[in-house]
Design an enzyme around this catalytic site. Structure first.
Site, PDB file in Angstrom:
ATOM      1  N   ASN A   7       0.486  -1.163  -0.474  1.00 22.23           N
ATOM      2  CA  ASN A   7      -0.212   0.404   0.398  1.00 22.23           C
ATOM      3  C   ASN A   7       1.275   1.025  -0.240  1.00 22.23           C
ATOM      4  OD1 ASN A   7      -1.792   2.119   0.271  1.00 22.23           O
ATOM      5  ND2 ASN A   7      -2.126   1.229   2.632  1.00 22.23           N
ATOM      6  N   LYS A  12       0.034   4.287  -0.251  1.00 20.46           N
ATOM      7  CA  LYS A  12      -0.682   5.263   0.070  1.00 20.46           C
ATOM      8  C   LYS A  12      -0.645   6.750  -1.097  1.00 20.46           C
ATOM      9  CE  LYS A  12       0.571   3.399   4.780  1.00 20.46           C
ATOM     10  NZ  LYS A  12       0.529   3.388   5.818  1.00 20.46           N
ATOM     11  N   HIS A  66      -8.747   0.725   5.638  1.00 24.58           N
ATOM     12  CA  HIS A  66      -8.491   0.554   5.805  1.00 24.58           C
ATOM     13  C   HIS A  66      -8.013   1.742   6.932  1.00 24.58           C
ATOM     14  CE1 HIS A  66      -3.497   2.347   6.717  1.00 24.58           C
ATOM     15  NE2 HIS A  66      -3.505   1.404   5.878  1.00 24.58           N
ATOM     16  N   GLU A 117      -6.318   4.415   8.253  1.00 25.14           N
ATOM     17  CA  GLU A 117      -6.566   5.740   8.408  1.00 25.14           C
ATOM     18  C   GLU A 117      -7.321   6.843   7.009  1.00 25.14           C
ATOM     19  OE1 GLU A 117      -3.081   5.400   5.453  1.00 25.14           O
ATOM     20  OE2 GLU A 117      -1.645   4.653   7.484  1.00 25.14           O
ATOM     21  N   GLU A 137      -5.007  -5.056  10.115  1.00 22.51           N
ATOM     22  CA  GLU A 137      -4.397  -4.664  10.785  1.00 22.51           C
ATOM     23  C   GLU A 137      -4.008  -4.030  12.129  1.00 22.51           C
ATOM     24  OE1 GLU A 137      -2.169  -3.292   6.844  1.00 22.51           O
ATOM     25  OE2 GLU A 137      -4.284  -2.104   6.969  1.00 22.51           O
ATOM     26  N   GLY A 154       2.147   1.590  10.450  1.00 22.11           N
ATOM     27  CA  GLY A 154       3.531   3.128  10.697  1.00 22.11           C
ATOM     28  C   GLY A 154       3.929   3.398  12.069  1.00 22.11           C
ATOM     29  N   SER A 179       3.248  -2.409  10.432  1.00 20.84           N
ATOM     30  CA  SER A 179       5.341  -2.735  10.327  1.00 20.84           C
ATOM     31  C   SER A 179       6.284  -4.214  10.142  1.00 20.84           C
ATOM     32  CB  SER A 179       5.813  -2.532  11.798  1.00 20.84           C
ATOM     33  OG  SER A 179       5.105  -0.772  12.203  1.00 20.84           O
TER      34      SER A 179
HETATM   35  C1  PEP Z   1      -0.228  -0.166   6.320  1.00 18.58           C
HETATM   36  O1  PEP Z   1      -0.558   1.486   6.397  1.00 18.58           O
HETATM   37  O2  PEP Z   1      -1.318  -1.027   5.800  1.00 18.58           O
HETATM   38  C2  PEP Z   1       0.726  -0.603   7.061  1.00 18.58           C
HETATM   39  C3  PEP Z   1       0.601  -2.028   7.058  1.00 18.58           C
HETATM   40  O3  PEP Z   1       1.794  -0.038   6.853  1.00 18.58           O
HETATM   41  P1  PEP Z   1       3.114  -0.210   8.060  1.00 18.58           P
HETATM   42  O4  PEP Z   1       3.544  -1.606   6.579  1.00 18.58           O
HETATM   43  O5  PEP Z   1       4.079   0.854   7.241  1.00 18.58           O
HETATM   44  O6  PEP Z   1       2.878  -0.190   9.147  1.00 18.58           O
END
Ligand code: PEP
Length: 250
Positions: free
Chosen positions: A9, A11, A95, A97, A167, A173, A213
């Site tokens: 992703n 973003k 997601h 966000e 997630e 993040g 992460s």
């Molecule tokens: C995400 O935004 O779906 C995500 C998993 O981000 P990150 O890997 O940076 O934690």
């Protein structure tokens, strides 16, 4: 059939030139033989060129969002038909966000899921608890409610087009990863929740990705869990070496 999947992703990162550069690096570094479905999700404006660029390589392109309506007076929005018309048939929905920053509710996400499925798109359905939910030991309830209210309105036949992405918000993040035990425990719970609602065949067949992460140095341990079928990758998807190392870690 349960698939192994690694999805990146991107973003709101990478302009047109940077998108092309990263795609070129991925093309160069992709393993020639792999049973992993690799997906990248650049920004809307770069989707059509990404599809063209990846025409002869086994990397699929996903959108990061879609509007629930077919067309009309929705300034700034993108429809499922528009995505399909440029060759995109995968979309990331729910997601954290989108939920937190853009106030997407379970009900809204459910209507986006329905629209995407009506257009025969594959939905990567994201969900996961916040830190306060885990601290208050309410994380299983939160996850079950997100699944029930955002996804379980679909019909049994639709599950072929669903990928689940657990997630935990506190791990996105932040550099903080759920431990392999926490990941397996939740993925097992998710599969059981799907089993109770839709039966064993669907529960066994659906791919459940972990996101939060994931990096080259923790991917192998996370992916080695029996109920983890791959990852949804944020930050590490923006560096070709890291992303490909994660693909190779399955
Ligand atoms: C995400 O935004 O779906 C995500 C998993 O981000 P990150 O890997 O940076 O934690």
């Amino acid at each position: 059939m349960r698939k192994k999947i690694v999805a990146g992703n991107w973003k709101m990162n990478k302009n047109a030139e940077q998108t092309e550069d990263l795609l070129n690096e991925l093309i160069e570094k992709m393993p020639t033989e792999t049973d992993v479905q690799v997906i990248v999700a650049p920004t809307f404006v770069n989707l059509a060129s990404a599809v063209d660029h990846l025409e002869f390589i086994n990397i699929d392109v996903a959108a990061q969002n879609v509007h629930q309506a077919e067309s009309g007076a929705y300034t700034g929005e993108i429809s499922a038909d528009m995505l399909k018309s440029v060759g995109v048939d995968i979309v990331i929905l729910g997601h954290s966000e989108r939920r937190a920053i853009f106030h997407e509710t379970d009900a809204l996400i459910a209507s986006k899921v329905n629209t995407a499925l009506e257009h025969d798109m594959t939905v990567i359905f994201c969900f996961g608890e916040e830190l306060k939910d885990r601290q208050s030991k309410n994380h299983f309830n939160v996850v079950e409610n997100q699944l029930r209210d955002g996804l379980f309105q679909i019909e049994a036949k639709d599950w072929d087009n669903i990928v689940l992405a657990y997630e935990p918000v506190w791990a996105i993040g932040t550099g903080e990863t759920a431990s392999p035990e926490q990941v397996q425990e939740m993925h097992e719970f998710i599969r059981e929740t799907v089993r109770k609602a839709f039966g064993s065949d669907i529960a066994e067949d659906v791919s459940i990705l972990y996101g939060g992460s994931v990096k080259p140095d923790n991917a192998k341990e996370i992916f080695s869990n029996p109920d983890v079928d791959g990852g949804l990758i944020g930050g590490a998807a923006l560096k070709s070496d890291d992303f490909i190392a994660i693909v190779n870690a399955i």
